[in-house]
Structures are given as C-alpha cells and as structure tokens.
Design a protein around this motif. Structure first.
Motif, PDB file in Angstrom:
ATOM      1  N   TYR A   1      25.180  43.789  44.945  1.00 18.75           N
ATOM      2  CA  TYR A   1      24.062  43.965  45.878  1.00 18.75           C
ATOM      3  C   TYR A   1      24.288  45.191  46.762  1.00 18.75           C
ATOM      4  O   TYR A   1      25.407  45.653  46.934  1.00 18.75           O
TER       5      TYR A   1
ATOM      6  N   PHE B   1      16.721  53.471  43.281  1.00 18.14           N
ATOM      7  CA  PHE B   1      17.449  52.291  42.812  1.00 18.14           C
ATOM      8  C   PHE B   1      16.619  51.505  41.787  1.00 18.14           C
ATOM      9  O   PHE B   1      17.162  50.992  40.809  1.00 18.14           O
TER      10      PHE B   1
ATOM     11  N   TRP C   1      17.557  48.299  39.479  1.00 16.43           N
ATOM     12  CA  TRP C   1      17.808  47.366  40.572  1.00 16.43           C
ATOM     13  C   TRP C   1      16.514  46.630  40.926  1.00 16.43           C
ATOM     14  O   TRP C   1      15.425  47.186  40.836  1.00 16.43           O
TER      15      TRP C   1
ATOM     16  N   MET D   1      18.881  44.734  47.683  1.00 12.76           N
ATOM     17  CA  MET D   1      18.610  44.903  46.256  1.00 12.76           C
ATOM     18  C   MET D   1      19.784  44.423  45.415  1.00 12.76           C
ATOM     19  O   MET D   1      20.935  44.422  45.874  1.00 12.76           O
ATOM     20  N   GLN D   2      19.484  44.049  44.163  1.00  6.73           N
ATOM     21  CA  GLN D   2      20.498  43.579  43.228  1.00  6.73           C
ATOM     22  C   GLN D   2      20.470  44.435  41.969  1.00  6.73           C
ATOM     23  O   GLN D   2      19.410  44.713  41.405  1.00  6.73           O
ATOM     24  N   ALA D   3      21.669  44.836  41.525  1.00  6.20           N
ATOM     25  CA  ALA D   3      21.803  45.642  40.309  1.00  6.20           C
ATOM     26  C   ALA D   3      21.708  44.766  39.068  1.00  6.20           C
ATOM     27  O   ALA D   3      22.155  43.617  39.069  1.00  6.20           O
TER      28      ALA D   3
END
Length: 196
Positions: free
Chosen positions: A130, A141, A146, A162-164
């Motif tokens: 994150y 991103f 993301w 945000m999450q990858a």
C-alpha cells in the motif's frame, strides 16, 4: 581532459545528460544522507508539508531505495528515493517517493522507483503493498496497476490510499544490486569537443 599522441580531446560536461540511473537499496552512508537531503528538498522546501524535517519513526525500520547517477559507472548522486517498511507480517507500505526536480522531465524515474519498492517487498514476503499517494500522482499509480482504496489526510494533505497489484511487479531478487533504468531524454545531448 584526455591527451593522446595525435589530438587533445576535451569533454565539456556542462551539457552532459545522464542516460541511466541505478535503482537499488541504499547501503552506503552517502546514499542514505543524500536520500534524506532529497526528501527534505521535496517535502520541506518545495512542498512545505513539514517545517524542518520529514523524518519520522518509520525511518528507523524502513528500507531506503535510491536512484543514483554517476560518471563512467561510478555512482555519485542520489536523484530519486522512496522508502518501504513492513507494517505487519506480509503487509508493506511505501512512502516518501521523491524525485529531484531536474530529473522529473525524464519520464520513468518515479515508475522505476515504484517497481523497485514493490519488487523488493515481494522478495521479503510481501502479500499486500500500500501507499498514501498525493492526489496529483494518482493517475500515474493507476497506470501502474494500483487501485484506489479511499481518501486519507496525511500531515494535513489529502492523499489517496492505494494498493498495488502484486502480479504486475516481478520479485527483485537482489535489491542491493538493483537494476539499471534508462532515462527517457528530453532533447538534451552530450557535447565532446576535439582540438587538434
């Protein structure tokens, strides 16, 4: 300046443009010091988010990643940085992504630092990655896979949490060595002058 039997060759480095950066884990003191100085330049001086220093409790346990430039393969300057830390087993956070203003026109340096951040964390058993992303960087991103989770306020500034997508990032097996990132040039050239 180089001299041979035939000609005197002088390199004018005032117009020199770096063509690559090494993206890696910071292991030397000078890399860590320059990364901290770059963070101060960006987050204290340029953006005014912090008054004196952006240093916090995560710095003692975080890994600092850097983008270095140099001459003839010898690194001598940090031009980008990001830090990562494990928040809890398998859950990693990225933060303090900073690129020197003179290298922002060379598209791709931020992307390369993000790739190293997620890849390095994956090599250490990351199951989720994150970051709190400043709103002006959300589109970048998203292009990198993301997903936005929701808005948060960090140090008085609105960010997107945000999450990858880990599947899009290869595991970086040797973060200390890292990888070479070729900079996309913006019309700058090196100049070499030869005198007879």
């Amino acid at each position: 300046m180089f001299v041979d039997e035939m000609n005197l060759v002088q390199m004018d480095i005032s117009q020199f443009s770096y063509s690559e950066c090494r993206i890696k884990l910071a292991v030397d003191d000078w890399e860590l010091q320059q990364a901290q100085a770059l963070r101060k330049k960006v987050f204290v001086v340029e953006q005014g988010i912090f008054q004196h220093s952006d240093h916090d409790l995560f710095d003692s346990s975080a890994d600092t990643l850097v983008a270095t430039t140099g001459m003839l393969g010898i690194p001598d300057a940090v031009v980008g940085t990001v830090r990562i830390h494990q928040q809890e087993p398998g859950v990693w956070m990225g933060s303090r992504l900073a690129v020197d203003p003179s290298f922002r026109a060379d598209k791709g340096l931020g992307k390369a630092l993000i790739r190293m951040a997620v890849g390095s964390a994956r090599a250490s058993g990351c199951k989720a990655f994150y970051a709190n992303v400043q709103l002006q960087n959300v589109a970048l991103f998203q292009k990198l896979g993301w997903q936005a989770v929701g808005e948060v306020t960090v140090h008085g500034v609105v960010h997107m949490f945000m999450q990858a997508d880990l599947g899009l990032y290869p595991v970086e097996q040797d973060p200390c060595c890292g990888f070479v990132h070729l900079l996309k040039q913006s019309g700058r050239t090196a100049s070499i002058r030869e005198r007879a």
